[in-house]
Design a protein around this motif. Sequence first.
Motif, short mmCIF file in Angstrom:
data_model
loop_
_atom_site.label_atom_id
_atom_site.label_comp_id
_atom_site.label_asym_id
_atom_site.label_seq_id
_atom_site.Cartn_x
_atom_site.Cartn_y
_atom_site.Cartn_z
N SER A 1 0.81 -1.22 0.00
CA SER A 1 0.00 0.00 0.00
C SER A 1 0.84 1.27 0.00
O SER A 1 0.31 2.36 -0.08
CB SER A 1 -0.94 -0.01 1.21
OG SER A 1 -0.17 0.05 2.40
N CYS A 2 2.15 1.14 0.09
CA CYS A 2 3.02 2.33 0.09
C CYS A 2 3.16 2.87 -1.32
O CYS A 2 3.14 2.13 -2.31
CB CYS A 2 4.41 1.99 0.62
SG CYS A 2 4.40 1.58 2.36
N GLU A 3 3.30 4.18 -1.40
CA GLU A 3 3.51 4.84 -2.69
C GLU A 3 4.94 5.35 -2.77
O GLU A 3 5.56 5.62 -1.77
CB GLU A 3 2.57 6.04 -2.83
CG GLU A 3 1.13 5.67 -2.90
CD GLU A 3 0.27 6.92 -3.03
OE1 GLU A 3 0.74 7.92 -3.59
OE2 GLU A 3 -0.87 6.88 -2.57
N LYS A 4 5.42 5.50 -3.98
CA LYS A 4 6.72 6.11 -4.18
C LYS A 4 6.51 7.62 -4.16
O LYS A 4 6.32 8.25 -5.18
CB LYS A 4 7.33 5.69 -5.51
CG LYS A 4 7.88 4.32 -5.54
CD LYS A 4 8.59 4.10 -6.87
CE LYS A 4 9.66 3.07 -6.74
NZ LYS A 4 10.42 2.91 -7.95
N ASP A 5 6.53 8.20 -2.96
CA ASP A 5 6.26 9.61 -2.88
C ASP A 5 7.36 10.37 -2.13
O ASP A 5 7.16 11.51 -1.75
CB ASP A 5 4.91 9.87 -2.23
CG ASP A 5 4.85 9.41 -0.79
OD1 ASP A 5 3.89 9.74 -0.13
OD2 ASP A 5 5.78 8.71 -0.34
N ASP A 6 8.47 9.73 -1.93
CA ASP A 6 9.52 10.40 -1.18
C ASP A 6 10.49 11.16 -2.08
O ASP A 6 11.34 11.88 -1.59
CB ASP A 6 10.28 9.40 -0.31
CG ASP A 6 10.88 8.26 -1.10
OD1 ASP A 6 10.48 8.07 -2.27
OD2 ASP A 6 11.76 7.55 -0.58
N ILE A 7 10.35 11.04 -3.38
CA ILE A 7 11.22 11.75 -4.31
C ILE A 7 10.36 12.60 -5.24
O ILE A 7 9.43 12.11 -5.87
CB ILE A 7 12.08 10.78 -5.14
CG1 ILE A 7 13.00 9.98 -4.21
CG2 ILE A 7 12.89 11.53 -6.18
CD1 ILE A 7 13.78 8.90 -4.90
N CYS A 8 10.70 13.87 -5.33
CA CYS A 8 9.95 14.77 -6.20
C CYS A 8 10.66 14.84 -7.55
O CYS A 8 11.71 15.47 -7.69
CB CYS A 8 9.87 16.16 -5.58
SG CYS A 8 9.03 17.34 -6.63
N ALA A 9 10.10 14.18 -8.54
CA ALA A 9 10.68 14.19 -9.88
C ALA A 9 9.89 15.08 -10.82
O ALA A 9 10.26 15.27 -11.97
CB ALA A 9 10.73 12.77 -10.44
N ASP A 10 8.79 15.64 -10.32
CA ASP A 10 7.94 16.49 -11.15
C ASP A 10 8.48 17.91 -11.20
O ASP A 10 9.45 18.26 -10.54
CB ASP A 10 6.51 16.50 -10.59
CG ASP A 10 5.86 15.13 -10.66
OD1 ASP A 10 6.13 14.41 -11.63
OD2 ASP A 10 5.09 14.80 -9.76
#
Length: 165
Positions: A16-25
């Motif tokens: 259920s974890c998302e890859k949201d710890d790196i801002c690539a946008d």
Amino acid sequence: MKKIILLLLLAVSFSSCEKDDICADDTTPKLIIEFFDTNNPSVNKNIVGLKVTAEGETIEYNTFSSVSKIAIPLRIDGTTTKYSFILNSSDVDNLNEDFLEFNYTTQNVYVSRACGYKTIFELNNDASGVINTDATTPDGIWMQDIVTETNSITNENETHIKIYF
């Protein structure tokens, strides 16, 4: 049995974890300024020893040399940013200071959970959008013409301002 339940709980919690710890946008864009030759407007012109300092700042933003395009940030906590542009800053006998004031509105746009919000800018669509003034001690305005290519500053993929000198 306990191992299977523990392994199953562990697998479910990680899935259920998302890859949201790196801002690539995209993040808040900088203002892109491109320099051109006044005598030959279709030709880019490299600047020499251009020192750029934001008004009210004690340290310079950057000194640019041998480039025809620069990127500078706009303030996100206001609607005006004023910069000092000193051409030939390393040559005290030939330096020339002009001021550019950028007036705009801001809008915060949600990017993602990792990036949060970014600010986009809209330059005023009149003569107050970009104002060019000379130094306190007049030395002549070195920026002969300033053209706003686009009022919307949403990314760094295009030139926003063209300066002819």
